[in-house]
Design a protein around this motif. Structure first.
Motif, mmCIF file in Angstrom:
data_model
loop_
_atom_site.group_PDB
_atom_site.id
_atom_site.type_symbol
_atom_site.label_atom_id
_atom_site.label_comp_id
_atom_site.label_asym_id
_atom_site.label_seq_id
_atom_site.Cartn_x
_atom_site.Cartn_y
_atom_site.Cartn_z
ATOM 1 N N GLY A 70 33.200 -21.550 18.968
ATOM 2 C CA GLY A 70 32.178 -22.420 19.537
ATOM 3 C C GLY A 70 30.963 -22.539 18.653
ATOM 4 O O GLY A 70 29.868 -22.808 19.132
ATOM 5 N N GLN A 71 31.158 -22.348 17.363
ATOM 6 C CA GLN A 71 29.990 -22.329 16.482
ATOM 7 C C GLN A 71 29.740 -23.664 15.816
ATOM 8 O O GLN A 71 28.865 -23.784 14.975
ATOM 9 C CB GLN A 71 30.192 -21.245 15.406
ATOM 10 N N LEU A 72 30.567 -24.687 16.214
ATOM 11 C CA LEU A 72 30.389 -25.977 15.556
ATOM 12 C C LEU A 72 29.705 -26.997 16.451
ATOM 13 O O LEU A 72 29.460 -28.118 16.059
ATOM 14 C CB LEU A 72 31.761 -26.511 15.120
ATOM 15 N N ASN A 73 29.452 -26.613 17.689
ATOM 16 C CA ASN A 73 28.870 -27.561 18.614
ATOM 17 C C ASN A 73 27.453 -27.156 18.976
ATOM 18 O O ASN A 73 27.235 -26.295 19.828
ATOM 19 C CB ASN A 73 29.744 -27.601 19.881
ATOM 20 N N PRO A 74 26.468 -27.740 18.331
ATOM 21 C CA PRO A 74 25.083 -27.304 18.571
ATOM 22 C C PRO A 74 24.653 -27.538 20.017
ATOM 23 O O PRO A 74 23.839 -26.782 20.545
ATOM 24 C CB PRO A 74 24.270 -28.195 17.626
ATOM 25 N N ALA A 75 25.236 -28.525 20.654
ATOM 26 C CA ALA A 75 24.825 -28.831 22.028
ATOM 27 C C ALA A 75 25.124 -27.676 22.968
ATOM 28 O O ALA A 75 24.464 -27.506 23.984
ATOM 29 C CB ALA A 75 25.533 -30.099 22.503
ATOM 30 N N LYS A 76 26.119 -26.879 22.608
ATOM 31 C CA LYS A 76 26.500 -25.795 23.507
ATOM 32 C C LYS A 76 25.807 -24.471 23.172
ATOM 33 O O LYS A 76 26.073 -23.444 23.792
ATOM 34 C CB LYS A 76 28.016 -25.589 23.449
ATOM 35 N N ALA A 78 23.405 -21.396 22.869
ATOM 36 C CA ALA A 78 22.627 -20.758 23.941
ATOM 37 C C ALA A 78 21.145 -20.713 23.585
ATOM 38 O O ALA A 78 20.293 -21.117 24.367
ATOM 39 C CB ALA A 78 23.157 -19.345 24.189
ATOM 40 N N SER A 79 20.887 -20.289 22.350
ATOM 41 C CA SER A 79 19.470 -20.118 21.982
ATOM 42 C C SER A 79 19.121 -21.021 20.808
ATOM 43 O O SER A 79 20.003 -21.659 20.228
ATOM 44 C CB SER A 79 19.237 -18.639 21.573
ATOM 45 N N ALA A 80 17.871 -21.052 20.489
ATOM 46 C CA ALA A 80 17.412 -21.889 19.387
ATOM 47 C C ALA A 80 17.988 -21.406 18.073
ATOM 48 O O ALA A 80 18.372 -22.194 17.202
ATOM 49 C CB ALA A 80 15.887 -21.870 19.336
ATOM 50 N N ASN A 81 18.064 -20.079 17.962
ATOM 51 C CA ASN A 81 18.622 -19.472 16.773
ATOM 52 C C ASN A 81 20.075 -19.858 16.583
ATOM 53 O O ASN A 81 20.513 -20.272 15.503
ATOM 54 C CB ASN A 81 18.512 -17.940 16.919
ATOM 55 N N LYS A 83 21.508 -22.303 17.873
ATOM 56 C CA LYS A 83 21.606 -23.742 17.655
ATOM 57 C C LYS A 83 21.455 -24.074 16.192
ATOM 58 O O LYS A 83 22.234 -24.863 15.618
ATOM 59 C CB LYS A 83 20.531 -24.446 18.490
ATOM 60 N N GLN A 84 20.492 -23.412 15.591
ATOM 61 C CA GLN A 84 20.274 -23.643 14.168
ATOM 62 C C GLN A 84 21.506 -23.237 13.367
ATOM 63 O O GLN A 84 21.958 -23.937 12.467
ATOM 64 C CB GLN A 84 19.056 -22.818 13.728
ATOM 65 N N PHE A 85 22.082 -22.118 13.780
ATOM 66 C CA PHE A 85 23.274 -21.632 13.093
ATOM 67 C C PHE A 85 24.427 -22.633 13.258
ATOM 68 O O PHE A 85 25.134 -22.985 12.311
ATOM 69 C CB PHE A 85 23.670 -20.267 13.685
ATOM 70 N N SER A 86 24.520 -23.127 14.494
ATOM 71 C CA SER A 86 25.602 -24.073 14.762
ATOM 72 C C SER A 86 25.418 -25.326 13.932
ATOM 73 O O SER A 86 26.387 -25.881 13.383
ATOM 74 C CB SER A 86 25.620 -24.462 16.237
ATOM 75 N N GLN A 87 24.172 -25.735 13.852
ATOM 76 C CA GLN A 87 23.911 -26.942 13.060
ATOM 77 C C GLN A 87 24.289 -26.733 11.601
ATOM 78 O O GLN A 87 24.856 -27.604 10.950
ATOM 79 C CB GLN A 87 22.430 -27.328 13.177
ATOM 80 N N TRP A 88 24.004 -25.531 11.144
ATOM 81 C CA TRP A 88 24.360 -25.204 9.744
ATOM 82 C C TRP A 88 25.885 -25.270 9.560
ATOM 83 O O TRP A 88 26.415 -25.850 8.626
ATOM 84 C CB TRP A 88 23.811 -23.815 9.434
ATOM 85 N N CYS A 89 26.522 -24.662 10.548
ATOM 86 C CA CYS A 89 28.003 -24.667 10.511
ATOM 87 C C CYS A 89 28.528 -26.088 10.555
ATOM 88 O O CYS A 89 29.482 -26.467 9.857
ATOM 89 C CB CYS A 89 28.576 -23.896 11.699
ATOM 90 N N ARG A 90 27.925 -26.881 11.406
ATOM 91 C CA ARG A 90 28.377 -28.248 11.575
ATOM 92 C C ARG A 90 28.235 -29.038 10.270
ATOM 93 O O ARG A 90 29.116 -29.816 9.893
ATOM 94 C CB ARG A 90 27.518 -28.893 12.693
#
Lengths: 534, 823
Positions: A70-76, A78-81, A83-90
Motif C-alpha cells: 500500500g505504499q504507492l497510493n498517497p491517498a490512503k 495514514a500520516s503526512a510522513n 504520504k510523502q513517502f508514498s508520493q516518493w514511491c509513486r
C-alpha cells in the motif's frame, strides 16, 4: 555502466524481502538503469538485452510488493510522513512505467524486451486497478495508464513491419497486445476504444505519425471476430472490478465508429489497406457500427481510387449498405457499369466481378434498359476476349435474360422476321424495316440507362457460335435454342482458363487417329503460311 | 338343402337304405337273399358318395361377388374338386414315379420301338401290314435318297439328268428319261384319276351345299346313291382303257428293250477312258488356275481415268472434311472403323502394298519440290544406301539422330533420313513399325530443333533442308499418325509449360514452326480435332497473353496470327484473340503521342510499352515488303531497323485484310468488329496517307458495311411448343369388365403374354413342389417297407431257428430218455 544480473537480483531481493525502507533507494538505482533506446543499434543492443529483460522482470515483483504494502497510493496514507513517502514511491513507480513505455515505443526493431515490457506494463495495469481504486473492491479501470500504452504502441516504429499483401502490421508488440490482451478482454476493448477516441479527437500528435503504420496497426488490432459487440463473443474481464460504465454498448460502438472513420480518413494510404478494409467490411466492421451509412464516403473514395478490384469491393460494400441500411446511392449502377471495361476480360478478377454483378443485378426491379446495357456491353467485350472469359460471360447473360425477359428482344425481335407466307405488304414492310434499321447502341455512353442497348441486338453472341473452340461454340448456341433451362450455375463456368482448357485436352484419350490434311500446299513457309519465310 | 347337417345326413342315409328299417317287407317275407360280395362293393361305393357329398371340403365353389343377387347363374358357377384333382395328380405321379423307379440305375439300353412287338391283340398279319405301311411312309417322306427311282421323273431338268448320267444311273433316250414305268404305275392304280374325281366331287358338293335350303334325308341318300353309281361306271371305263393301254405297251416292250440294250453298253465306259490319260492335264489346269499371275491384271488406265479417279477421291476426302468441319457425329464411327481395319490387315498390308504405297507417298511429297527423287529412289538411293544401311541404327531419340547427321552437310540430311526410313521399312523386320513410329516423333523434334538456330548465313540452305524434311514428315504422317499425334501433344504441352514459367521470354521460333507443321499435316478445319484444337487454344493463349513489349514478341505474334488465319482458311471460325492482337499491336506501333491517342479514343487497350513506335514516315518503296522472317524472332539481340518495323506493320495489315475478307465479313457482328478496329485504322490513315494496303482495308470495311444487312436477330424463332394436356381423355367404349383397356395393341399383347408367363410359372413351381413332396413321401414309405420287411425276415429266421432248436432238443431228450431206459 549497467549493473550485472547478480547485482540486480540482490538489489531487488533486498527491497522485496524486508520492509526496511533503507533499501528502497536501490529501486532508484535500478530504475535508472534503463538507457535511452531511441538511437540504439541492433547489434549493440543484443548484448544488453538479456540484462534489461532481467531488470524488467526483477523490478516487477518489487513494485508488486510495494502495491501490496500500500505504499504507492498517497491517498490512503495514514500520516503526512507516510504520504510523502508514498508520493516518493509513486514517483518512482511512474518513472518505471515511463521507462517501460519508452522501451515499447522506441526500439526500432523486433526485440523480446519490448514484449516483456508490454507484459510487465499490463500486469502493473491490473495491480493499479486493484490498489488505486478509491477504496477496496471499488470498481476502477486505470484508463490513463492504458492511454499511455496505446500511444506508445502506436508510436512504436519497427521497420518493414507492414505486410505487403494485406497491409497489416507485423509488429510483434502490436500482435502480442492484440493476441493476449485486446482479443480476450472486454474491458480492455472498451477502454481501448474510449481512449483511442480521446487520442484521435483531441490529441493532434497521433496525426503526425506515419499514416501507413498507424493504419496497419489499427487493422491488425481490429481484424478479428471476437469483438465487444459481437453476438457470440467469448470474452473475459482483465481487471477484477471494471466500472459499470463499461456496459454501455452504444458508447463503445460510437467510439469504434469514430476511430474507424478517423483511420479511414487518413490520407495517403496504399491500396492494400483499402482492400483489406473492404474485405472485412461486411463481417467485422459494419455490424459494430451505430450508423453504417457513415462508411459511404470512404466507399466512394475507394471506388474512385481507380483500382479495379478495390472499386469492385467498394461497390460491394455500397450494395450491402443499400440493401441492409437503406442507403440511397443513385449512381450505383452507373458506377458498376463503368467497371465493365475492355480490360475486364483479360484480368484475373473477372470471375469476382461476375459473381458480384450477378448479385447486384439479381433484383427484378432493375430497369430493363440497365440490364440490357450490361448485357450488350459484356457481349461486345467478348469479341476480343479469351475463351475462358467468353465461357463465363455467356451463362451470365443467359441468366440475366432469363431473369429479365424484357431483354429477350435483343435476341429475338419478331418485327424483323420475314414470313414467306405473309402477304406482299407485310413482306415489304419487314424489308423496309430491315433496310432502315441502324444500331442505336452507344458504346461510349457511361450511363447505362440511356445507352439504347435494348433497341440493339446481340449479334456478337450469334457470331460466337462460330468460335474456334468447339465447346465455346456449342455454349454460344444456347441463345438460339429454346430457353428451357431455368438457370446456369455460374460457379461451373467462372474458373476456366487456358490452362484448364488445355489440361482437359491432354487427358483426352487418342481413340480416333486425328484426321490429316489432304491438300498439298508446297513449302510450309512462304506457300502454306504466306508472308513468312525461314 | 334345408336343415342341419346331421339331419341331412340321416335323411340321405335313410334314403339309401342304410339305416332304419330296411327291407321291411322283405324281412317279413323272410327272403333268403344273402348279402353277396358285389352287394357289399356297391354299398361301399354308395357310402363313399354320401361321404363325399357331406364333406364340405371336397367341393370348392368360386364365390362371385357381383352376380350373387341374380342367382340364375348359380349353375354356371365354377366348381372345383380339390380332393379329386389331388387324387388324380397323386395317381399320375405314382405312375410316373413307378416308371422312373423301373428305369432307375439302368443306364443306356434299348427301348423297343418295334411296332406291336409286345402287343398281343394284333395278329401276325396285322402287324406285318402295319409295319409295311409305316416303312412306306418313312420312305416317301425322305425323298432325297440317291437311288430313288420314283422321284426321277420330277427332276426333269437336264442338268440333274446329265449329272446322273456320268455315274450311269438313269437311262435316257434322246435326252428323254426312260422312266415310263412310273407314270404307268400311277395310272394303273388310278390314283391320279380318283384324286381328280374326288376333287370334282368336292366341287359339286360345294356348289350344291351353297344354297341355304336344307335337303331332306331321302333326297340326300338318293343323290349319294346316284353319285356312287356314276363313279363306279366311270371307274370301270377307266379300268378298261388302262388295260388296253397296258396291252399296247406290252406289245412294244420288246422293241424298246432291245434298243435300250444297245445304247447302255457304251455309256459306263466314258469315265474310265478320260480318267487315266488326262489326270495330269487336269492337275496342271487346276494349278494354273490357282497361280497368282493367272489373275488378269487391271487394265492400264488412261490419263483421263486417272484424273477422274483422283477427282473422285478428292471429292470424297473433301466431303469427309466438310462433315468433320460441321461436327457430324457419324464421321467418328467411320473413322473408328477405318482404324480397326488398319489394325486387322496390318501385316498383310505391309507385305503386299507397303512398298508401293510408301513409294507413292514419297513421290507425291517430292513432285512438288522438284527434286529428282523418283530416279534417285530407284538406283542411286539403293547403291549408296546399301553401304550406309549396315551402319545406321534407327534413332530413337533426338541425340541419336544428331549423332548420325552431325558429320554430314545439311544438304545430305534429307537423303540420310530417307535412307533410315527405307532401311527400317516394317516389312523388313518385326518391330520396325514401332521403331519408325518413334522416329517420326524424333524427326519432328529435330525439325523444330534445327529451326531454332538459324542465322542469316545459312538460312537458304537450312530452309531448303527443312522443307525436304517436312515433306518427308508429311508423307510419314499417314502411316504413323498415332505416334506423331502423341508427339505433337507432348510438344504443345512443353510449349505451354515453358510459356507459363518464363512468360514471353520462353517464346521460340520453333513454336511457330510447330504450329505451322500441325496445320500443314493435320486437318485444321474439323469441329473438334485431337491435335489441332489444343494447338488453337495454345495459339490463342500466346496471342492474348504475350507481352507486346519487344519487337520480337510482336513479330512472333504476327506470324502466329498468320498461322491462325491459315488454320481457319476453310472452316472460317472466329478467333477473338486475333482481334485483340490486332488492336493491341497496332496501338503499340502507332507512331503518335499518348495525348493524341487519348484524343482519338485509342486508350481502351493498355499497351505494354511505348518504345516500339513505327517510323513516322513510310516511303512508297519500302511499303511493299511485308514478309517476315523467322530469323527475326529467334535472334533476340538483333538491332531492329525501321524497315523491319515497316515490314511487321505491313504484315499485320495484310493479315488483317485477310481476316476481314475471309472470316469477319460473313459474321453478323461485322459492324461491331469494324467499330473496334476502325479508329486505329483511321489514325494510321492519317499518319500514312499513301499506304496502299491500309487504304484497301478501309475501303473494304466500308464496302462490307454498306452491303451487309444489319438488323435485329430473331434467334428464338422456334416452332411453337405444344403444351402437354392434363385433362383425361374420354374413352368411348370403356369396358370395366375387360382386363385391359390399353389402346396400344402391341403393348396389350405383351402384357397378356407376360401375365400368361407369370401364371404358367406359378403353376410349374407349384407342380415341382408337389412332385418333390410326393417323392419324399414315397421315399419314406419305401424305407418303412424295407424296415418292416427286414424285421419280419429276422423274426422268421429267429422263429425258424428256435423251432429247429426245440426240435433238436426234444430229439435229444428223447434219445437220452431212451438210453436211460435201456440201461
Amino acid at each position: 555502466m549497467l549493473l550485472s544480473k547478480d547485482e540486480i537480483a540482490s538489489c531487488a531481493k533486498r527491497v522485496a524481502a524486508s520492509t526496511d525502507r533503507r533499501h528502497y533507494n536501490n529501486i532508484v538505482k535500478l530504475v535508472s538503469q534503463y538507457p535511452d533506446l531511441s538511437q540504439v543499434e541492433e547489434s549493440a543492443f543484443e548484448n544488453d538485452e538479456p540484462t534489461l529483460r532481467f531488470l524488467t522482470m526483477a523490478l516487477l515483483p518489487v513494485f508488486r510488493k510495494l502495491f501490496s504494502r500500500g505504499q504507492l497510493n498517497p491517498a490512503k496514507a495514514a500520516s503526512a510522513n507516510e504520504k510523502q513517502f508514498s508520493q516518493w514511491c509513486r514517483k518512482l513507480y511512474n518513472s518505471y512505467k515511463s521507462k517501460l513505455l519508452h522501451c515499447i515505443s522506441c526500439i526500432p526493431f523486433e526485440s523480446s524486451l519490448a514484449l516483456d515490457c508490454l507484459d510487465a506494463y499490463m500486469q502493473l495495469l491490473e495491480q493499479e486497478a486493484i490498489h488505486f481504486a478509491s477504496h477496496d473492491d471499488a470498481p476502477f479501470f486505470p484508463n490513463k495508464t492504458l492511454k499511455a500504452l496505446i500511444l506508445a504502441i502506436f508510436k512504436s516504429n519497427v521497420s518493414s513491419s507492414v505486410d505487403a499483401a494485406d497491409g497489416q502490421s507485423k509488429n510483434p508488440v502490436v500482435l502480442e497486445f492484440t493476441q493476449s490482451y485486446y482479443k480476450k478482454h472486454v474491458d480492455i476493448q472498451y477502454y481501448f476504444q474510449a481512449e483511442m477516441t480521446a487520442l484521435t479527437q483531441e490529441d493532434e500528435s497521433i496525426k503526425t505519425l506515419d499514416h501507413m503504420q498507424l493504419m496497419a496497426k489499427w487493422l491488425s488490432i481490429m481484424n478479428h471476430d471476437n469483438h465487444y459487440s459481437s453476438e457470440d463473443a467469448d470474452l473475459e474481464i482483465f481487471v477484477p472490478q471494471p466500472p459499470q460504465a463499461m456496459e454501455n454498448e452504444s458508447q463503445f460502438k460510437s467510439n469504434l465508429e469514430k476511430n474507424w472513420l478517423f483511420f479511414l480518413n487518413l490520407s495517403g494510404l496504399p491500396t492494400t489497406h483499402y482492400k483489406t478494409t473492404l474485405l472485412i467490411l461486411h463481417r467485422r466492421i459494419i455490424p459494430h457500427f451505430n450508423t453504417p451509412t457513415k462508411l459511404m464516403d470512404f466507399l466512394t473514395d475507394s471506388y474512385d481510387l481507380g483500382d479495379h478490384v478495390v472499386s469492385l469491393l467498394a461497390l460491394n460494400g455500397l450494395f450491402e449498405l443499400m440493401r441492409r441500411y437503406n442507403l440511397e446511392y443513385a449512381h450505383f449502377y452507373s458506377k458498376l457499369y463503368q467497371l465493365v471495361t475492355p480490360s475486364l476480360m483479360h484480368v484475373k478478377h473477372r470471375s469476382r466481378f461476375l459473381r458480384l454483378a450477378e448479385l447486384f443485378l439479381s433484383s427484378t426491379h432493375v430497369s430493363a434498359n440497365l440490364v440490357a446495357s450490361f448485357i450488350k456491353r459484356l457481349a461486345r467485350l467478348t469479341l476480343d476476349s479469351p475463351p475462358a472469359a467468353i465461357v463465363s460471360v455467356l451463362p451470365f447473360i443467359y441468366n440475366l435474360l432469363k431473369k429479365h425477359p424484357t431483354c429477350m428482344i435483343m435476341l429475338h425481335d419478331p418485327d424483323y422476321i420475314s414470313d414467306p407466307f405473309a402477304d406482299a405488304d407485310k413482306i415489304a414492310l419487314v424489308k423496309e424495316r430491315r433496310r432502315q434499321y441502324t444500331d442505336p447502341y452507344k458504346m461510349e455512353e457511361s450511363n447505362p440507362e440511356i445507352t439504347n442497348a435494348i433497341e440493339s441486338s446481340l449479334w456478337e453472341l450469334d457470331s460466337l457460335t462460330n468460335h474456334y473452340h468447339p465447346n465455346v461454340a456449342t455454349l454460344a448456341k444456347i441463345f438460339s435454342q429454346p430457353f428451357r433451362k431455368h438457370n446456369y450455375n455460374m460457379e461451373d463456368f467462372l474458373d476456366w482458363s487456358y490452362d484448364s482448357l488445355l489440361q482437359a485436352e491432354v487427358t483426352r484419350k487418342l481413340k480416333v487417329s486425328p484426321a490429316l490434311e489432304f491438300e498439298e500446299y508446297g513449302a510450309a513457309f512462304g506457300e502454306y503460311i504466306k508472308c513468312v519465310e525461314w | 338343402m334345408a336343415g342341419s347337417q346331421l339331419k341331412n345326413l340321416k335323411k340321405s342315409l335313410k334314403e339309401q337304405g342304410f339305416t332304419g328299417q330296411t327291407n321291411v317287407k322283405g324281412s317279413k317275407k323272410g327272403s333268403k337273399r344273402q348279402a353277396k360280395e358285389y352287394d357289399r362293393e356297391e354299398k361301399a361305393q354308395r357310402i363313399a358318395k354320401i361321404r363325399e357329398q357331406f364333406n364340405p371340403f371336397e367341393l370348392k365353389v368360386n364365390r362371385d361377388k357381383k352376380t350373387t343377387q341374380t342367382g340364375k347363374n348359380a349353375s354356371l358357377k365354377a366348381v372345383g374338386k380339390p380332393g379329386i384333382s389331388k387324387q388324380i395328380g397323386e395317381e399320375r405321379r405314382l405312375v410316373a414315379h413307378e416308371a422312373h423307379q423301373r428305369r432307375k440305375n439302368r443306364l443306356g439300353g434299348l427301348t423297343d420301338r418295334r411296332f406291336g412287338e409286345r402287343n398281343k391283340n394284333l395278329t401276325e398279319e396285322e402287324k406285318m401290314l402295319e409295319r409295311f405301311t409305316r416303312e412306306r411312309q418313312a420312305q416317301s417322306s425322305s425323298k432325297k435318297s440317291l437311288f430313288n427311282l420314283e422321284d426321277d421323273d420330277e427332276g426333269d431338268d437336264f442338268g440333274a439328268a446329265g449329272d446322273e448320267d456320268l455315274y450311269g444311273g438313269t437311262l435316257t433316250h434322246y435326252g428323254q428319261s426312260l422312266a415310263l414305268e412310273d407314270d404307268f404305275q400311277d395310272d394303273d392304280l388310278g390314283l391320279e384319276q380318283s384324286k381328280r374325281s374326288a376333287s370334282a366331287f368336292d366341287g359339286d358338293e360345294d356348289d350344291e351345299s351353297r344354297p341355304a335350303k336344307k335337303k331332306t334325308k331321302a333326297e340326300v341318300m338318293k343323290e349319294v346313291i346316284a353319285k356312287s353309281k356314276f363313279y363306279k361306271h366311270e371307274r370301270q371305263k377307266a379300268q378298261e382303257k388302262l388295260v388296253e393301254d397296258i396291252e399296247d405297251v406290252d406289245e412294244e416292250f420288246d422293241d424298246i428293250m432291245s434298243e435300250l440294250s444297245t445304247i447302255s453298253k457304251q455309256k459306263p465306259k466314258l469315265p474310265a477312258e478320260s480318267g487315266a490319260s488326262d489326270k495330269q492335264y487336269d492337275t496342271k489346269v487346276r494349278e494354273l488356275g490357282l497361280e497368282r499371275r493367272a489373275v488378269p491384271a487391271d487394265r492400264t488406265k488412261t490419263q483421263e481415268e486417272i484424273d477422274q479417279e483422283n477427282a473422285e477421291k478428292r471429292e470424297k476426302l473433301e466431303q469427309a472434311r466438310i462433315d468433320r468441319m460441321n461436327g457430324m457425329a457419324g464421321i467418328d464411327v467411320d473413322e473408328d472403323r477405318g482404324v480397326e481395319d488398319l489394325g486387322d490387315d496390318f501385316w498383310e498390308g505391309d507385305n503386299s502394298e507397303e512398298e508401293e504405297e510408301f513409294g507413292e507417298h514419297i513421290d507425291n511429297g517430292f513432285a512438288m519440290d522438284d527434286v529428282q527423287l523418283p530416279g534417285d529412289k530407284g538406283e542411286k538411293g539403293r547403291s549408296s544406301g546399301s553401304k550406309a544401311v549396315a551402319i545406321l541404327a534407327c534413332p530413337q531419340s533426338q541425340d541419336e539422330l544428331m549423332d548420325i547427321l552431325e558429320n554430314h552437310s545439311a544438304k545430305d540430311h534429307p537423303s540420310l533420313v530417307k535412307e533410315i526410313i527405307r532401311t527400317y521399312q516394317p516389312r523388313l523386320a518385326a518391330g520396325n513399325k514401332e521403331l519408325l513410329g518413334t522416329f517420326v516423333g524424333v524427326l519432328l523434334r529435330h525439325i523444330l530443333y534445327v529451326s531454332n538456330d538459324y542465322n542469316d548465313s545459312n538460312a537458304k540452305e537450312l530452309g531448303k533442308m527443312q522443307n525436304e524434311l517436312i515433306a518427308i514428315l508429311r508423307s510419314m504422317a499417314q502411316k504413323y499418325n498415332e505416334p506423331l499425334s502423341l508427339t505433337c501433344r507432348e510438344i504443345s504441352n512443353e510449349i505451354q509449360t515453358r510459356f507459363k514459367t518464363q512468360r514471353s521470354h520462353g517464346l521460340l521460333a520453333s513454336d511457330l514452326v510447330f504450329f505451322t507443321l500441325v496445320g500443314y499435316i493435320f486437318s485444321t478445319s474439323d469441329h473438334y480435332h485431337l491435335v489441332a484444337t489444343p494447338s488453337n487454344v495454345l495459339m490463342g493463349e500466346l496471342l492474348e497473353q504475350t507481352k507486346l513489349n519487344t519487337f520480337q514478341n510482336i513479330a512472333f505474334c504476327a506470324v502466329l496470327a498468320r498461322i491462325s488465319l491459315t488454320y481457319q482458311r476453310l472452316a472460317k471460325r472466329f478467333v477473338p484473340e486475333l482481334v485483340y492482337f490486332f488492336e493491341k499491336s497496332l496501338t503499340t506501333l502507332l507512331p503518335i503521342s499518348e495525348a493524341s491517342k487519348l484524343e482519338k479514343g485509342l486508350t481502351k487497350v493498355i499497351c505494354d510499352t511505348n518504345d516500339l513506335k513505327a517510323p513516322p514516315k513510310i516511303t512508297a518503296k519500302s511499303m511493299e515488303k511485308s514478309t517476315l522472317s523467322l530469323r527475326l524472332i529467334s535472334d533476340q539481340k538483333r538491332q531492329v531497323s525501321d524497315s523491319d518495323k515497316i515490314a511487321l506493320l505491313c504484315n499485320i495489315f495484310t493479315s488483317m485484310e485477310e481476316a476481314i475478307t475471309q472470316i469477319w465479313k460473313d459474321m453478323s457482328c461485322f459492324p461491331e468488329l469494324a467499330v473496334t478496329v476502325k479508329p486505329i485504322l483511321m489514325a494510321y490513315c492519317e499518319q500514312y496517307p499513301n499506304l496502299e494496303t491500309l487504304r484497301v482495308i478501309v475501303e473494304k470495311i466500308e464496302r462490307f458495311e454498306a452491303f451487309s444487312e444489319h438488323f435485329p436477330l430473331a434467334l428464338q424463332n422456334h416452332r411453337p411448343l405444344s403444351i402437354p394436356m392434363h385433362t383425361p381423355k374420354f374413352e368411348e367404349n370403356f369396358n370395366p369388365d375387360k382386363k385391359s383397356n390399353d389402346p396400344d395393341r402391341t403393348r396389350n399383347e405383351v402384357n397378356k403374354v407376360k401375365a400368361q408367363l407369370k401364371k404358367e410359372r406359378k403353376f410349374t413351381m407349384k407342380e415341382i413342389r408337389k412332385d418333390t413332396k410326393f417323392e419324399a413321401r414315397q421315399q419314406i414309405d419305401q424305407k418303412k417297407k424295407e424296415y418292416s420287411d427286414y424285421h419280419a425276415k429276422m423274426a422268421r429266421i429267429v422263429n425258424q431257428i428256435s423251432t429247429e432248436e426245440g426240435a433238436e432238443k426234444g430229439k435229444y431228450e428223447r434219445e437220452k430218455r431212451l438210453r436211460n431206459s435201456k440201461k
